[in-house]
Scaffold this motif. Sequence first.
Motif, PDB file in Angstrom:
ATOM      1  N   SER A 195     -41.732  58.005 -68.460  1.00  0.00           N
ATOM      2  CA  SER A 195     -41.540  58.212 -67.029  1.00  0.00           C
ATOM      3  C   SER A 195     -42.887  58.116 -66.322  1.00  0.00           C
ATOM      4  CB  SER A 195     -40.925  59.583 -66.762  1.00  0.00           C
ATOM      5  OG  SER A 195     -39.608  59.653 -67.254  1.00  0.00           O
ATOM      6  N   SER A 196     -42.828  57.885 -65.017  1.00  0.00           N
ATOM      7  CA  SER A 196     -44.064  57.878 -64.227  1.00  0.00           C
ATOM      8  C   SER A 196     -43.791  58.521 -62.872  1.00  0.00           C
ATOM      9  CB  SER A 196     -44.577  56.440 -64.041  1.00  0.00           C
ATOM     10  OG  SER A 196     -43.846  55.778 -63.022  1.00  0.00           O
ATOM     11  N   SER A 197     -44.858  58.686 -62.105  1.00  0.00           N
ATOM     12  CA  SER A 197     -44.728  59.299 -60.778  1.00  0.00           C
ATOM     13  C   SER A 197     -44.075  58.336 -59.795  1.00  0.00           C
ATOM     14  CB  SER A 197     -46.109  59.691 -60.248  1.00  0.00           C
ATOM     15  OG  SER A 197     -46.903  58.522 -60.052  1.00  0.00           O
ATOM     16  N   GLY A 198     -44.054  57.053 -60.151  1.00  0.00           N
ATOM     17  CA  GLY A 198     -43.491  56.053 -59.236  1.00  0.00           C
ATOM     18  C   GLY A 198     -44.532  55.438 -58.329  1.00  0.00           C
ATOM     19  N   GLU A 199     -45.779  55.910 -58.435  1.00  0.00           N
ATOM     20  CA  GLU A 199     -46.850  55.318 -57.614  1.00  0.00           C
ATOM     21  C   GLU A 199     -47.142  53.916 -58.119  1.00  0.00           C
ATOM     22  OE1 GLU A 199     -50.379  57.657 -57.179  1.00  0.00           O
ATOM     23  OE2 GLU A 199     -49.251  59.514 -56.967  1.00  0.00           O
ATOM     24  N   ILE A 200     -47.384  53.018 -57.169  1.00  0.00           N
ATOM     25  CA  ILE A 200     -47.707  51.635 -57.530  1.00  0.00           C
ATOM     26  C   ILE A 200     -49.035  51.253 -56.889  1.00  0.00           C
ATOM     27  CG2 ILE A 200     -45.290  50.950 -57.798  1.00  0.00           C
ATOM     28  CD1 ILE A 200     -45.552  49.631 -54.994  1.00  0.00           C
ATOM     29  N   PRO A 201     -49.727  50.252 -57.448  1.00  0.00           N
ATOM     30  CA  PRO A 201     -50.974  49.800 -56.832  1.00  0.00           C
ATOM     31  C   PRO A 201     -50.753  49.350 -55.392  1.00  0.00           C
ATOM     32  CG  PRO A 201     -50.723  48.886 -59.040  1.00  0.00           C
ATOM     33  CD  PRO A 201     -49.424  49.547 -58.698  1.00  0.00           C
ATOM     34  N   GLU A 202     -51.717  49.625 -54.528  1.00  0.00           N
ATOM     35  CA  GLU A 202     -51.585  49.327 -53.095  1.00  0.00           C
ATOM     36  C   GLU A 202     -51.339  47.850 -52.823  1.00  0.00           C
ATOM     37  OE1 GLU A 202     -54.855  50.820 -50.843  1.00  0.00           O
ATOM     38  OE2 GLU A 202     -54.560  52.902 -51.499  1.00  0.00           O
ATOM     39  N   ASP A 203     -51.960  46.976 -53.644  1.00  0.00           N
ATOM     40  CA  ASP A 203     -51.863  45.543 -53.370  1.00  0.00           C
ATOM     41  C   ASP A 203     -50.707  44.860 -54.081  1.00  0.00           C
ATOM     42  OD1 ASP A 203     -53.120  46.166 -55.726  1.00  0.00           O
ATOM     43  OD2 ASP A 203     -54.630  44.588 -55.615  1.00  0.00           O
ATOM     44  N   LEU A 204     -49.816  45.642 -54.687  1.00  0.00           N
ATOM     45  CA  LEU A 204     -48.650  45.071 -55.355  1.00  0.00           C
ATOM     46  C   LEU A 204     -47.610  44.652 -54.314  1.00  0.00           C
ATOM     47  CD1 LEU A 204     -47.329  44.413 -58.085  1.00  0.00           C
ATOM     48  CD2 LEU A 204     -46.428  46.744 -58.116  1.00  0.00           C
ATOM     49  N   ILE A 205     -47.112  43.428 -54.428  1.00  0.00           N
ATOM     50  CA  ILE A 205     -46.207  42.866 -53.414  1.00  0.00           C
ATOM     51  C   ILE A 205     -44.752  42.976 -53.871  1.00  0.00           C
ATOM     52  CG2 ILE A 205     -45.571  40.762 -52.151  1.00  0.00           C
ATOM     53  CD1 ILE A 205     -48.509  39.838 -52.610  1.00  0.00           C
ATOM     54  N   GLU A 206     -43.899  43.510 -52.994  1.00  0.00           N
ATOM     55  CA  GLU A 206     -42.463  43.593 -53.299  1.00  0.00           C
ATOM     56  C   GLU A 206     -41.869  42.188 -53.347  1.00  0.00           C
ATOM     57  OE1 GLU A 206     -40.077  46.187 -50.960  1.00  0.00           O
ATOM     58  OE2 GLU A 206     -41.457  47.885 -51.159  1.00  0.00           O
ATOM     59  N   ALA A 207     -40.975  41.985 -54.319  1.00  0.00           N
ATOM     60  CA  ALA A 207     -40.309  40.681 -54.451  1.00  0.00           C
ATOM     61  C   ALA A 207     -39.315  40.486 -53.311  1.00  0.00           C
ATOM     62  CB  ALA A 207     -39.597  40.603 -55.796  1.00  0.00           C
ATOM     63  N   GLU A 208     -39.300  39.288 -52.734  1.00  0.00           N
ATOM     64  CA  GLU A 208     -38.408  39.018 -51.602  1.00  0.00           C
ATOM     65  C   GLU A 208     -36.972  38.812 -52.037  1.00  0.00           C
ATOM     66  OE1 GLU A 208     -39.719  35.966 -48.960  1.00  0.00           O
ATOM     67  OE2 GLU A 208     -41.710  36.846 -48.696  1.00  0.00           O
ATOM     68  N   ASN A 209     -36.763  38.063 -53.108  1.00  0.00           N
ATOM     69  CA  ASN A 209     -35.407  37.761 -53.572  1.00  0.00           C
ATOM     70  C   ASN A 209     -35.270  38.014 -55.070  1.00  0.00           C
ATOM     71  OD1 ASN A 209     -34.236  36.658 -51.054  1.00  0.00           O
ATOM     72  ND2 ASN A 209     -35.833  35.103 -51.308  1.00  0.00           N
ATOM     73  N   PRO A 210     -35.361  39.275 -55.479  1.00  0.00           N
ATOM     74  CA  PRO A 210     -35.245  39.549 -56.912  1.00  0.00           C
ATOM     75  C   PRO A 210     -33.812  39.316 -57.393  1.00  0.00           C
ATOM     76  CG  PRO A 210     -35.267  41.610 -55.699  1.00  0.00           C
ATOM     77  CD  PRO A 210     -35.536  40.519 -54.694  1.00  0.00           C
TER      78      PRO A 210
END
Length: 199
Positions: A58-73
């Motif tokens: 498990s993790s806290s759910g934090e992600i790197p600031e510069d990580l880009i969300e996928a538009e059409n996963p």
Amino acid sequence: MKGNKILWGLVSILTMFILAACAGETEETNPEENTGTETESDSNEDMEGMDHSEMDMSSSGEIPEDLIEAENPTYEVGSQAIIQSDHMEGMDGAEATIVGAYDTTVYTVTYTPTTGGEPVENHKWVIHEELEDGGEAPLEPGTEVTLNADHMEGMDGATAEIDSAEETIVYMVDFVPTTGGEEVTNHKWVTESELSPVE
């Protein structure tokens, strides 16, 4: 009479020395045997590519600031998918809920934990945004990098070598292990090819 007492005293002392020596040999032998067994087990896991015994699933759910969300996963946030990966026990075949989907480059890496011990080979996965000063993606196999991820104990700050690179969508997922136990939340990472639709 006095001679007998001295003789018995010497026999008693000699017996104690022999017993102590035997016990000492046993104590010294057992740790070596145990160590050998553990090393063999560890090397087996390393030969398979991954030793995740120290992995925090498990993790806290934090992600790197510069990580880009996928538009059409392929698998949208909130949807379900079946994990087709055995990074660790109880993962393969588990039904996952997609928590996040991101466009990135994923790497398998080999590194020696900062806490010491044997190198961890072909660890899956570290994303480009979890590399310290990673530069332009993708990095070539053989490139030396510093990890800025804490998936496993001794990983954060470790020097690693890139084994492979793949540009893809990665997912953060929640799932209940097929082996039972508590739900794993915000697990990092599963690639798109490691998921299949729920039938």
